[in-house]
Structure formats: structure tokens, C-alpha cells
Design a protein around this motif. Structure first.
Motif, PDB file in Angstrom:
ATOM      1  N   UNK A   1       0.841  -1.344   0.008  1.00 46.53           N
ATOM      2  CA  UNK A   1       0.025   0.027  -0.130  1.00 46.53           C
ATOM      3  C   UNK A   1       0.958   1.101  -0.073  1.00 46.53           C
ATOM      4  N   UNK A   2       1.736   1.308   0.991  1.00 43.71           N
ATOM      5  CA  UNK A   2       2.800   2.430   0.872  1.00 43.71           C
ATOM      6  C   UNK A   2       3.670   2.563  -0.470  1.00 43.71           C
ATOM      7  N   UNK A   3       3.853   1.647  -1.093  1.00 44.98           N
ATOM      8  CA  UNK A   3       4.835   1.596  -2.415  1.00 44.98           C
ATOM      9  C   UNK A   3       3.595   2.005  -3.570  1.00 44.98           C
ATOM     10  N   UNK A   4       2.566   1.848  -3.422  1.00 46.67           N
ATOM     11  CA  UNK A   4       1.653   2.339  -4.551  1.00 46.67           C
ATOM     12  C   UNK A   4       1.141   3.804  -4.129  1.00 46.67           C
ATOM     13  N   UNK A   5       1.189   3.995  -2.846  1.00 49.06           N
ATOM     14  CA  UNK A   5       0.881   5.397  -2.503  1.00 49.06           C
ATOM     15  C   UNK A   5       1.960   6.521  -3.233  1.00 49.06           C
ATOM     16  N   UNK A   6       3.314   5.894  -2.893  1.00 49.66           N
ATOM     17  CA  UNK A   6       4.609   6.589  -3.433  1.00 49.66           C
ATOM     18  C   UNK A   6       4.484   6.796  -4.762  1.00 49.66           C
ATOM     19  N   UNK A   7       4.243   5.667  -5.447  1.00 50.17           N
ATOM     20  CA  UNK A   7       4.078   5.933  -6.973  1.00 50.17           C
ATOM     21  C   UNK A   7       3.114   6.719  -7.386  1.00 50.17           C
ATOM     22  N   UNK A   8       1.784   6.725  -6.862  1.00 43.79           N
ATOM     23  CA  UNK A   8       0.735   7.578  -7.361  1.00 43.79           C
ATOM     24  C   UNK A   8       0.959   8.909  -7.068  1.00 43.79           C
ATOM     25  N   UNK A   9       2.020   9.179  -5.901  1.00 44.29           N
ATOM     26  CA  UNK A   9       2.143  10.588  -5.749  1.00 44.29           C
ATOM     27  C   UNK A   9       3.615  11.188  -6.331  1.00 44.29           C
ATOM     28  N   UNK A  10       4.093  10.257  -7.133  1.00 37.98           N
ATOM     29  CA  UNK A  10       5.297  10.691  -7.954  1.00 37.98           C
ATOM     30  C   UNK A  10       6.324  10.529  -7.472  1.00 37.98           C
ATOM     31  N   UNK A  11       6.231  10.057  -5.967  1.00 41.90           N
ATOM     32  CA  UNK A  11       7.736  10.173  -5.284  1.00 41.90           C
ATOM     33  C   UNK A  11       8.536   8.801  -5.656  1.00 41.90           C
ATOM     34  N   UNK A  12       7.830   7.973  -6.557  1.00 42.14           N
ATOM     35  CA  UNK A  12       8.727   6.785  -6.851  1.00 42.14           C
ATOM     36  C   UNK A  12       8.393   6.879  -8.465  1.00 42.14           C
ATOM     37  N   UNK A  13       9.386   6.716  -9.204  1.00 40.55           N
ATOM     38  CA  UNK A  13       9.179   6.877 -10.798  1.00 40.55           C
ATOM     39  C   UNK A  13      10.224   5.892 -11.311  1.00 40.55           C
ATOM     40  N   UNK A  14      10.096   5.565 -12.445  1.00 43.35           N
ATOM     41  CA  UNK A  14      11.264   4.827 -13.141  1.00 43.35           C
ATOM     42  C   UNK A  14      12.743   5.471 -12.965  1.00 43.35           C
ATOM     43  N   UNK A  15      12.507   6.896 -13.331  1.00 41.68           N
ATOM     44  CA  UNK A  15      13.695   7.431 -13.327  1.00 41.68           C
ATOM     45  C   UNK A  15      14.498   7.516 -11.862  1.00 41.68           C
ATOM     46  N   UNK A  16      13.580   7.679 -10.661  1.00 40.92           N
ATOM     47  CA  UNK A  16      13.995   7.717  -9.506  1.00 40.92           C
ATOM     48  C   UNK A  16      14.732   6.364  -9.104  1.00 40.92           C
ATOM     49  N   UNK A  17      14.208   5.261  -9.604  1.00 36.05           N
ATOM     50  CA  UNK A  17      14.553   3.743  -9.362  1.00 36.05           C
ATOM     51  C   UNK A  17      16.086   3.792  -9.832  1.00 36.05           C
ATOM     52  N   UNK A  18      15.845   4.217 -11.215  1.00 40.05           N
ATOM     53  CA  UNK A  18      17.088   3.927 -11.928  1.00 40.05           C
ATOM     54  C   UNK A  18      18.431   4.846 -11.335  1.00 40.05           C
ATOM     55  N   UNK A  19      18.125   5.965 -10.918  1.00 40.66           N
ATOM     56  CA  UNK A  19      19.166   7.013 -10.484  1.00 40.66           C
ATOM     57  C   UNK A  19      19.403   6.520  -8.978  1.00 40.66           C
TER      58      UNK A  19
END
Length: 737
Positions: A716-734
Motif C-alpha cells: 500500500x505504501x509503495x502504491x501511494x509513493x508511486x501515485x504521488x510521483x515520489x517513486x518513478x522509473x527515473x528515481x529507481x534507476x538513479x
């Protein structure tokens, strides 16, 4: 708008549920007027009063006063036979074999119909005369009587006349609903003849029915079974009749069947004599319908006659009608409450759905969604304590577990189910930007709050049960309180209204009288042939040592049995066939029976045969199959929760309080995630990959383990961060760099 018009509009809004308590007339139901109407109404009132009086000991006082103490009509066999025979007689008088019309003219009787009625009627009246002479002279068919005694004047005439008149009722053209049918009146007489014969010979049948029954016993039983199946067909459809027919056939073809289905076979006289005893038709299912079910149907009739049902729906509209998707949320609360009391999923959909479904469509719900919400909520009423549509009483009777323990165990699963349905409709409304109904279309909450005392009957019922009063005494107190609280409203229940409540209670109970008697036939066949025990052994063999696999089989059987059958019949049959095997595998009786009961209830919204969903589709003018699929989706929690309370019985209030509280709150969060996954909306719109992930997290949280809870919260926390833009493919790669 003028002040007068505004006042009129508000008055109409304050009673938005007007008519929800009106009696629903089915397509094949007769509505009599004049002298016939008075007679039939009187018979209905007497039928209900007899049951309520007998359950509360009034019969003993009356018979003592009249000096008739030797005639004990409350003795179990006599009482249940009066219940079945009276229900059959009223059922045939009130419900036709075919749909009726409202036109003033009727087609004349055909020659074939006249011939069948003349011959059949003469035979039934001959049987009536003979059984009357038997009892008046005391010359009954005693044990060891000659095989031909009275066979030509009772046995053959009864069965022959019943079959001929039944054929006449099938071939007659569509008739006016205000007219009494000759054929159905004769069938009512035949039902009374069967009842009189078995009542008069009850003391003899107890000992000889299973060993050496007389031929007259067999013919009376066969005639009774035919009448039960025909009334079941008229009131509940063909599905249960077909299932009963299969079991009856099994009683005779068993010697030629292989494996677990094989049995040694039975002579027809012994077979049918056994079925019409307390091992079958007069057994547990009729015991329940003649006590708990008819008592709470009468309670529901008192609420209906006092217009308390309207108040419940108005209250729900005032509380939730203005929120987003308001009418759907009203349906969840109001239909659940009404379904708990009346115990019929499809019938409740028709009554409350006629109001809620059009309003749901008005605020933006698709027709099939509106029908699905109503079907899911109405079906869920049967798992809602304390009444559970009579399910709690049936379970208590079958298992021997105290009613209070069953009600307590039902609390958390019911909360989870209705919370899930609520979240489903809320997410749908949120996703589509729906609004609630305008405030000027809704009842004023402050006005309704002044009449909150109308909830007193429900409070008294719950309080009396938990104070240790018997179910019958608690139900009677609740019924009386429903009449008393009505005196403080414009719809006072005085003598006329109380008699009306007794009248409609009889009509409302007829379907369940027929269904429970039909289910008793199945129970009798299972008891005689022992197929239930052998089926349990087969279940154990197929599942090996896997309790989970056995539960999957049990789920499938309960749903299949419930397709087209009312819940009471589906659960009673499934409990007789499946529960013993589950218990032998080490599953707790309470868990096993709750598991079966849930799936029997939810068969009403399970495709492809989903009676509650089909009833809603008819009102919403939506596709029945799509509606059933969506109702299954909305009620999904009820298909998951039973497996969860198998793994963690804290959901059934078993074990220590810390575990119960922990399981309850984590399961609530899991239900929220489940609704989010199904509807595709958590903290915003989510696509299919995330929906699958959230769905898995939801099931993990419902299960109630610490590790699974952490997993669910993490997702649930992961989905929340994804939907709020705190986790993006760019952030993950970085971060990886």
C-alpha cells in the motif's frame, strides 16, 4: 418555487421511501375480494395466530379452559403437519400454476378440464370422506391391518384424484387473479386430507414407517410429496424441484449405481413412508420453518404493517443519500437491514430495489451496477446478525451450538462484507466523479432523528437474546414492541393493523414452508440411503489430508446446490451432505457450518444462476448475465472471507481478544485494498499491474498474520509513493546508480 410548493416537495422528500413496505403481488398470485377475500384473509390470520400462540404456550391455556387437554396440537408431529398442510392449502388457494391476468372475463372451462376436475374432485372428496370416517369411528389403519383395508376408498382415490386435478390446473387457460380456482381449491383439500391422515396415524407411523408401513401410508406420502413439489415450483421455481426429483430417483436407482453412490435399495412403501416422518419432511427443516422462520417473518410483517421499514430506508437516505453515490450507499445499509429480517434475497431486491435502483441510475451508476449493488446488499442481509434471515436459527438447530455463540461469531465477517460493498460503491462514485442526491430531495435528518425510537424493536430483540431469553420469547417481545412504538407515529397499529400483519405474515411465509418441506425430502433421502456419510468419505478421499482442498470442494457444492434454491434449503442440504466430512477432517463445527452457509447465501449472486442479481436486472432493465458477474465482483469479499476465517478463527471471535482485535483491524484495511483493486482506484486511478499487486496485498492483510500484514502495508505504501510521483522509473534507476 412558492412556499406551499416547497413544503409539498419537502414533505415528499421526507418520505422518499413511501411504498417500500407495500405488499408485492407476484404474477401468479390471486387477490380476492368480497366474501372469498374475507374467508381467505381469516384463514391466513388463523394460520399465523396458531403458530405464534403455540410457540408462546397459549394453546395449553386455551385447551385447558375448553377441557380439550387430551388434544395436543403442539406435539411436534401434529404441529409440523398442521404447519405443512395448512401452508400447502393456503399456497394452492393463493398461487396459481400459471401467470394470472387482471381482466374481468375468464375463458370457459374446456371439456378436458371439466372431465379431469369432475373425476379428480370426486376421488379427493371420497378420500376426505373416508379419512373422516376413520377418525370419527376410531377404525384407523392399525399396524398389521390387511393390505387392502381402505385402499380402494382412501389410498387409490387420494393419489389418483391429486394427479388428475393437478393436470387440470396445468392445462387451464390463464385466469383472472380475483377468482377462486376449482382445481387449486381441490388441491388444497387434498393437502388437508394428507395432513389429517398422517396426524390421525402419527402414533402408529412413528414405529411402522421405517419397517412395515401400510399401503395407505405410502399413497398419502406420495400425494403429499407431489403437492409439496408443485407448490415449490409455483413459489420458488423449478430448480429445487429438479434437485428433489434427482434425490427421489436416487432412492430407487441406487442399487445400479457404482461406487459411493451405491445402496441396497428400498421398497416403495418403506421409502415414501420414511420420507414423510421426522427423519425427512417433518424433520429439522420443517422444525425450523414452523418456529423460528415463521416467527421472524411475522416480526417482519409487523414492521411492514407499522411502516417501520419505510422509516429505516428514509433514515438511510437522510444519513447517506447526499454523499457521493448516495443512493448506492443507502442500498447497502437499508437493503442489508431489510434482508436480515425478511430472509429472501430476491424478494428483498424487488421491494427495496424498486426504490434504490432508479435513484442509483439517476446519480450516474450504470443500470447493471445499480442492480448489482442492490443484489449484493440484499443477499448480504442474510449474513447480518442477529437474525441472519433465519440462518442463525437453522445453524443452531443443526449444529447444537448456542444461538448466541453463532451470532457473536457472525459479527466480524458481516462487518467486513458490508464495509467491502460500501467501499466498492464509494470507489465507483469517486472514479466517475458522481455526486449524491440534492439535499432538497432527501428527508431531513433532524425530523427522522426524533423518531429514532422506531429502532427499539431491533434493540429489544438483540438485548433479549443476549440477556438469555429464548429466541421465541425474544422474537415475540420484539414483535409486540413494534406494535407499541407505532402508537407514537401516524401509522398506529391497532386491531385492524395487527390482523393485517398476521395476514401478510402467512402469505410471506408460504414460500419458505414449501421450500423447507422440499429440502426435508432431500434430508430424508440422505438419511435413509446414508449417501451423506459416503459422500463425506469420498470428500476425504479426494482431498487426501488437505483441508484446503476439501474446503474448495465444499465451496463448489454449496454454490451449485444454492443455484436457484433459497438460502434456507441450500444451506440445510449442503450442511447434511458436506459438513460431516469437513468436521471429520478436523475442521471446527462452527467454522465448517459458517463456511457452507456463506457460500449458500452467496449463490444468489454467483453466475450463471444468480436469482438476486436477475431480480435486480429486471428492475434496472440491464443484461442479467452481466449483472450477475458484476454482483459477484461487488460481493467478492464474501467469497474470500470464509477461507480467511478457516486459517484464522479470530474472525469468528474465537481465541484471545488481542488476536481478534488485530485480525479485525488488519482485515478492514485488507477489505479497503480489495475494493481498491477491484475498482481500479486507490489514491488515484491504478492500472492492471498495480491492481493485481494491490489485490494480492489485500488478501495478505485479510489473513491476519504479522508477516502478511507487513507485506500488505508495504505494498500500500509503495502504491501511494508511486501515485504521488515520489517513486518513478527515473528515481529507481538513479537510486540504482
Amino acid at each position: 418555487m412558492s412556499q406551499t410548493a416547497a413544503q409539498d416537495a419537502q414533505t415528499e422528500a421526507d418520505n422518499i421511501a413511501k411504498g417500500v413496505d407495500n405488499e408485492i403481488v407476484t404474477g401468479n398470485q390471486r387477490v380476492f375480494a368480497g366474501v372469498v377475500g374475507i374467508v381467505v384473509t381469516t384463514l391466513c390470520i388463523l394460520y399465523t395466530v396458531f403458530h405464534v400462540g403455540a410457540m408462546n404456550g397459549l394453546h395449553d391455556r386455551i385447551t385447558d379452559f375448553l377441557g380439550l387437554a387430551s388434544i395436543d396440537l403442539t406435539e411436534p408431529w401434529r404441529y409440523r403437519l398442521i404447519h405443512v398442510a395448512g401452508g400447502l392449502a393456503l399456497g394452492f388457494i393463493l398461487f396459481s400454476a400459471r401467470a394470472l391476468h387482471d381482466e374481468s372475463t375468464d375463458a370457459p372451462l374446456s371439456i378436458a378440464e371439466k372431465g379431469l376436475l369432475a373425476a379428480g374432485g370426486a376421488l379427493i372428496l371420497l378420500a376426505l370422506g373416508q379419512v373422516s370416517v376413520m377418525l370419527l369411528t376410531g377404525d384407523r389403519v392399525t399396524t398389521g391391518a390387511p393390505a387392502g383395508k381402505y385402499i380402494m376408498t382412501f389410498g387409490y382415490p387420494l393419489i389418483g384424484g391429486t394427479v388428475l386435478v393437478l393436470l387440470a390446473s396445468w392445462i387451464q387457460p390463464i385466469r383472472n387473479r380475483t377468482n377462486l380456482s376449482v382445481a387449486d381449491t381441490l388441491l388444497a383439500v387434498a393437502a388437508i386430507v394428507v395432513g389429517i391422515y398422517i396426524i390421525g396415524h402419527a402414533d402408529l407411523l412413528r414405529t411402522r414407517a421405517q419397517v412395515f408401513p401400510h399401503a395407505n401410508d405410502m399413497w398419502a406420502s406420495i400425494a403429499g410429496i407431489i403437492l409439496i413439489l408443485e407448490l415449490t415450483r409455483r413459489l420458488a421455481g423449478l430448480a429445487l424441484v429438479i434437485i428433489v426429483g434427482v434425490f427421489l430417483a436416487y432412492g430407487f436407482v441406487g442399487p445400479w449405481l457404482p461406487g459411493v453412490l451405491n445402496h441396497r435399495g428400498y421398497a416403495p412403501a418403506r421409502f415414501f413412508g420414511f420420507i414423510y416422518t421426522d427423519n425427512g419432511i417433518l424433520g429439522p427443516t420443517t422444525a425450523i420453518s414452523s418456529t423460528y422462520i415463521i416467527l421472524f417473518i411475522t416480526f417482519a410483517a409487523f414492521l411492514q404493517a407499522s411502516r417501520v421499514g419505510e422509516y429505516f430506508v428514509n433514515f438511510a437516505f437522510a444519513a447517506a443519500g447526499g454523499t457521493r453515490g448516495g443512493p448506492a450507499k443507502v442500498a447497502v445499509f437499508a437493503s442489508g437491514l431489510m434482508g436480515m429480517i425478511n430472509g429472501t434475497s430476491a424478494g428483498n431486491v424487488v421491494s427495496t430495489g424498486s426504490l434504490t435502483i432508479p435513484l442509483m441510475k439517476k446519480v450516474g451508476y450504470r443500470p447493471q451496477t445499480a442492480a448489482s449493488v442492490e443484489a449484493a446488499a440484499s443477499s448480504g442481509g442474510q449474513i447480518l446478525p442477529p437474525i441472519m434471515g433465519a440462518g442463525a436459527f437453522i445453524m443452531a438447530e443443526i449444529t447444537g451450538i448456542a444461538y448466541r455463540d453463532i451470532v457473536i461469531a457472525a459479527i466480524i465477517p458481516a462487518i467486513l462484507y458490508f464495509t467491502s460493498v460500501y467501499f466498492m460503491v464509494d470507489k465507483e462514485a469517486l472514479k466517475k466523479g458522481m455526486k449524491g442526491l440534492p439535499r432538497d430531495m432527501l428527508p431531513r435528518f433532524d425530523v427522522l432523528a426524533r423518531r429514532v425510537f422506531l429502532f427499539i424493536p431491533i434493540i429489544i430483540l438483540i438485548g433479549a437474546l443476549f440477556m438469555g431469553y429464548s429466541v421465541i420469547r425474544a422474537g415475540t417481545l420484539a414483535m409486540a414492541s413494534a406494535a407499541v412504538v407505532s402508537w407514537f407515529t401516524p401509522h398506529k397499529m391497532l386491531v385492524k393493523e395487527i390482523l393485517y400483519a398476521f395476514e401478510i405474515a402467512a402469505r410471506m411465509s408460504l414460500q419458505l414452508v414449501a421450500v423447507c418441506a422440499a429440502a426435508g425430502i432431500i434430508v430424508g433421502v440422505i438419511a435413509l440411503t446414508g449417501v451423506g456419510t459416503r459422500f463425506s468419505s469420498m470428500l476425504l478421499g479426494l482431498a487426501g489430508q488437505s483441508q484446503l482442498l476439501a474446503l474448495v470442494f465444499a465451496m463448489l457444492v454449496a454454490i451449485i446446490l444454492g443455484m436457484g434454491m433459497p438460502t434456507t434449503a441450500a444451506y440445510a442440504v449442503a450442511a447434511a451432505v458436506i459438513a460431516p466430512g469437513l468436521i471429520r477432517m478436523g475442521i471446527e463445527p462452527l467454522t465448517a457450518h459458517f463456511f457452507i452457509f456463506y457460500y449458500a447465501v452467496m449463490s444468489a449472486i454467483t453466475p450463471p444462476v444468480a436469482l438476486a442479481a436477475y431480480a435486480g436486472a429486471a428492475i434496472a432493465q440491464s443484461d442479467p448475465m452481466r449483472t450477475s458477474v458484476e454482483s459477484f465482483k461487488i460481493g467478492l469479499a464474501a467469497f474470500i472471507v470464509p477461507f480467511i476465517f478457516f486459517f484464522n478463527d479470530g474472525l469468528l471471535m474465537q481465541g484471545d481478544w488481542f488476536n481478534i482485535i488485530h485480525v479485525f483491524f488488519t482485515a478492514l484495511l485488507g477489505i479497503y485494498l480489495l475494493a481498491s483493486a477491484v475498482q481500479g482506484w486507490l489514491f488515484g486511478d491504478i492500472g492492471w499491474p498495480l491492481r493485481l499487486v494491490v489485490g494480492a496485498a489485500a488478501i495478505a492483510m485479510i489473513s491476519g498474520g504479522w508477516i502478511s500484514d507487513a507485506l500488505g502495508l508495504g505494498v500500500a505504501a509503495l502504491v501511494f509513493f508511486i501515485q504521488r510521483g515520489l517513486i518513478t522509473p527515473k528515481n529507481v534507476v538513479k537510486g540504482h546508480d
